[in-house]
Design an enzyme around this catalytic site. Structure first.
Site, mmCIF file in Angstrom:
data_model
loop_
_atom_site.group_PDB
_atom_site.id
_atom_site.type_symbol
_atom_site.label_atom_id
_atom_site.label_comp_id
_atom_site.label_asym_id
_atom_site.label_seq_id
_atom_site.Cartn_x
_atom_site.Cartn_y
_atom_site.Cartn_z
ATOM 1 N N GLU B 90 0.815 -1.216 0.000
ATOM 2 C CA GLU B 90 0.000 0.000 0.000
ATOM 3 C C GLU B 90 0.847 1.264 0.000
ATOM 4 O O GLU B 90 0.551 2.236 -0.677
ATOM 5 C CB GLU B 90 -0.925 0.018 1.220
ATOM 6 C CG GLU B 90 -2.075 -0.968 1.143
ATOM 7 C CD GLU B 90 -1.628 -2.387 1.358
ATOM 8 O OE1 GLU B 90 -0.537 -2.595 1.905
ATOM 9 O OE2 GLU B 90 -2.377 -3.295 0.966
ATOM 10 N N HIS B 160 -11.900 -5.781 7.951
ATOM 11 C CA HIS B 160 -12.593 -5.572 6.685
ATOM 12 C C HIS B 160 -13.801 -4.687 6.893
ATOM 13 O O HIS B 160 -14.719 -4.698 6.106
ATOM 14 C CB HIS B 160 -13.023 -6.917 6.078
ATOM 15 C CG HIS B 160 -11.870 -7.786 5.690
ATOM 16 N ND1 HIS B 160 -11.175 -8.532 6.599
ATOM 17 C CD2 HIS B 160 -11.278 -8.017 4.500
ATOM 18 C CE1 HIS B 160 -10.211 -9.186 5.993
ATOM 19 N NE2 HIS B 160 -10.249 -8.893 4.721
#
Lengths: 425, 355
Positions: B90, B160
């Site tokens: 990322e 999540h």
């Protein structure tokens, strides 16, 4: 040296287990012995603890499937010493892990397990081989594909299934779920969701171990997907700089979720990624190779500092239960690996060829394993979900810092917190 | 042209059908097909790449369509040079995107789940947000848009389901935009991509398939930094964004049954946020309730609350209520206890109105 298998097995039994039943008919010997060996420590559905090879037991020397490849290090020999008991325990334990993962698959499909479920079948040999070479004082830390590692570290089936189903008997009290299994007393530091984040943690564990001077090491497991995370290289540099007993194990199953390794990495030779840190490439589907490499790595790390082990392995399932696993690889590839390289089949062939057990013995073990798994599931299903008040526990030490007004399950934030309450549905 | 588009956008957005069928204003005929959120975003990306040859879409697994199908068909249409996968890193993705944007390109980076955005936090906060400022406007990365699915989804667990919008709202130089429905998403995303500032666009993942709406097929943009009053009312103002608005709508309906008339505002852009619209609404009703999924302490509701108190202190008739996620990590099995559900909001509405 294996001369008369049955006799030797009896001898082995006598050496290891003084309480072994001596009235064994020779043709039933193997199966009865196996049953005896396997039933003893299993009342709580644990794995057989492989015994380290000591003098009086018979040893078998087996060659690993492929030789090791080293990066800036001389690889260990391909000849691995093992014992019939160890091989049997490998077989049994890997079958248990395999069965557990398959059972988790069907539990997920029947919605008893919710959330995420990342299955490890195909990779069992890494968990087992690692355990065969180390002690419970060594630390293991891994990412989210942790069910079998947990079992390897001494976790029970009931705790695993309970955690998967979110029940209070689970190893993390039902609050972690599939991705967060932990076992403090056996040095298993979990169970992490963010890819690559566990590697610097693992090196930190090694740092602590260096201070403790107990001759222990840390294994930080990660996947080929995580191998490109920057924090890994930060951790490697620090470990090398300070000579930490950290072993970085890349479980290369060739797919980072849906991305093949050659599409994500300029250099898929993960064992070489350490550059100044030596590395070893191991056939991860060969449990004896994993054992040899782990032993070698532990000795190396205690003396010299970090080392990378790349385990060439494969997962039969998709990345997680939401992934069919067939959109980015062919079914032929999966079945090909299953036929050629399956870890359990390799041990089965060894056991049969060295006449340590017969086909029916092994089938008996598998049946027994199946039954154990089913019993554990039944037991876990009866367990309750955690109490709603557990939502607030362990945020800080002993709940300090989290605001709860009155009954833990009646919380709302309204115009006046002290008086407004909401009854939750 | 832009003005007409903006007016059109405002007219359409005032009367859109979202979850509820109790929309008060009459709906003008809209020339669109019924599509869901990920299709709307997909359309926006298609248009963005079509209209600007120097725009690129990249992230983890975007080429085959992405884990939420938002990027389907892009590679086939625009080629691998413009729509491509990145490795799993990322920090690398965003750093790379900033560099690309600094050279005058439109970099549309995807972070697969908002929970994974933290390795990139330094790049976003220290590099992207401050680039124009520290170079004295010599350089900028205005072409940067970071798209990321956020929010609870029912079974997401710790990693999540997070709503990290408030971390980024604390950084001057960034814009944070959150759509509530497909039509909003398409217009807002196109505005974000074309906005000359770095923008973080959080997409409520719960609504990817669930939220279906008529969305015009053409290129249209919705204005940033303009909140929208989606329901008129007189007793209390409710503010939310993203998926939480559907919960707020249900609470509005339930409150209406008890005779409380709620005014519902979709903030849309979190920073810089539309203080005027909110202030004028609170001046009308005298009461405010803010609801978001992120934990209450330090959530963006705190900023709204403090600003409105500064502006409307004497007009307020009750303390500003915040019905938000609890101050715990996002739980696995306790999700329904953690989230700001309709009942919690209804209770708070009633308590505030009767204060």
């Amino acid at each position: 040296m294996v001369t008369t298998p049955v006799l030797l097995l009896l001898t082995t039994v006598v050496t290891i287990r003084p309480f072994a039943d001596s009235s064994l008919h020779s043709s039933m010997a193997a199966s009865a012995v196996v049953r005896r060996l396997s039933s003893a420590p299993l009342h709580d559905h644990r794995l057989l603890r492989p015994f380290s090879t000591t003098g009086s037991e018979s040893t078998i020397t087996v060659e690993t499937s492929v030789p090791f490849t080293g990066h800036k290090i001389d690889p260990p020999s391909r000849s691995v010493e093992t014992t019939p008991f160890e091989l049997l325990s490998f077989f049994r334990d890997m079958s248990l892990m395999r069965r557990m993962e398959i059972a988790a698959d069907s539990l997920y499909k029947s919605k008893l397990i919710r959330g995420f479920c990342h299955l490890y079948d195909g990779q069992e040999s890494i968990a087992i081989g690692l355990e065969a070479a180390i002690t419970k004082k060594d630390a293991i830390i891994t990412a989210y594909r942790d069910h079998c590692i947990y079992l390897g570290r001494g976790g029970t089936l009931v705790e695993s299934f309970a955690e998967l189903m979110g029940r209070r008997a689970g190893c993390s009290k039902g609050k972690g779920g599939s991705m967060h299994f932990y076992k403090k007393e056996s040095g298993f530091f979990g169970g992490h969701g963010i890819v690559g984040a566990q590697v610097p943690l693992g090196c930190g564990l090694a740092f602590a171990q260096k201070y403790l001077k107990e001759g222990t090491v840390s294994f930080a497991l990660y996947g080929d997907g995580a191998a490109n995370q920057g924090q890994l290289f930060e951790a490697l540099n620090i470990s090398a700089l300070w000579d930490l007993p950290a072993i970085l194990v890349c479980e290369n199953n060739h797919y980072g979720m849906g991305t093949a390794e050659w599409r994500s990495s300029k250099s898929p030779a993960y064992y070489k990624r350490g550059d100044y840190v030596p590395g070893l490439k191991v056939d991860g589907m060969d449990v004896l190779a994993v054992k040899q490499a782990s032993k070698f790595a532990k000795e190396y790390a205690l003396k010299n500092g970090p080392i990378i082990l790349e385990m060439d392995t494969y997962r039969y399932h998709g990345h997680s239960m939401s992934d069919p696993g067939s959109t980015y690889r062919t079914r032929d590839e999966i079945s090909g690996v299953r036929q050629e390289r399956d870890p359990i089949e390799r041990i089965r062939k060894l056991l049969l060829s060295h006449e340590i057990a017969t086909v029916s013995d092994l089938k008996d073990i598998e049946k027994e394993v199946r039954k154990e798994v089913e019993e554990a599931i039944a037991q876990a299903k009866e367990n309750l979900m955690p109490d709603p008040s557990e939502l607030f526990t362990n945020v800080y030490v002993k709940g300090f810092g989290v605001e709860v007004s009155g009954n833990a399950s009646d919380v709302s934030f309204g115009a006046d917190r002290k008086e407004v309450k909401a009854i939750l549905p | 042209m832009a003005m007409a588009l903006r007016a059109l956008g405002r007219r359409i957005s005032h009367s859109d059908r979202f979850f509820s069928s109790l929309s008060e204003a009459a709906k003008p005929p809209s020339d669109g097909k019924l599509i869901n959120l990920f299709t709307a975003i997909n359309q926006a990306l298609h248009i963005a790449l079509d209209t600007d040859p120097r725009s690129y879409v990249f992230g983890e697994d975007v080429r085959f369509g992405g884990v939420f199908r938002c990027t389907t068909g892009l590679t086939d249409k625009f080629g691998r040079d413009r729509v491509f996968n990145t490795p799993l890193c990322e920090q690398g993705i965003i750093g790379f995107a900033i560099g690309l944007a600094a050279m005058g390109n439109r970099a549309i980076a995807e972070i697969q789940f908002a929970d994974y955005i933290y390795p990139a936090f330094d790049q976003i906060v220290n590099e992207a947000a401050k680039f124009r400022y520290r170079s004295g406007n010599e350089f900028n990365c205005g072409g940067l848009t970071v798209r990321s699915p956020y929010g609870a989804v029912g079974h997401g667990g710790h990693y999540h389901s997070q709503s990290p919008e408030s971390f980024f709202c604390h950084v001057p130089g960034l814009k944070v935009v959150i759509p509530r429905s497909p039509r909003q998403a398409k217009g807002l995303l196109l505005s974000c991509i074309r906005d000359p500032n770095p923008v973080i666009f959080f997409e409520p993942k719960l609504l990817y398939r669930l939220s279906v709406e008529e969305v015009p097929e053409d290129d249209y943009m919705l204005p940033l930094s303009e909140a929208e009053v989606i329901r008129q009312g007189s007793d209390i103002t409710l503010i939310g964004w993203g998926a939480q608005l559907s919960i707020l709508e249900q609470a509005c309906d339930a409150a209406a049954k008890e005779g409380i008339s709620c005014e519902l505002i979709d903030l849309k852009t979190l920073i810089p946020w539309d203080k005027e619209t909110v202030e004028s609404s609170v001046r009308k009703t005298g009461k405010l309730l803010i609801s978001h999924e992120a934990p209450v302490t330090g959530g963006f509701g705190a900023e709204i609350s403090a600003s409105i108190v500064e502006r409307c202190f004497l007009r307020l008739e009750a303390p500003i209520a915040r019905v938000c996620g609890l101050d715990t990590p996002f739980p696995l099995v306790y999700e329904q206890f953690y989230l700001p559900t309709m009942n919690k909001i209804l209770d708070a509405i009633k308590a505030t109105v009767k204060y």
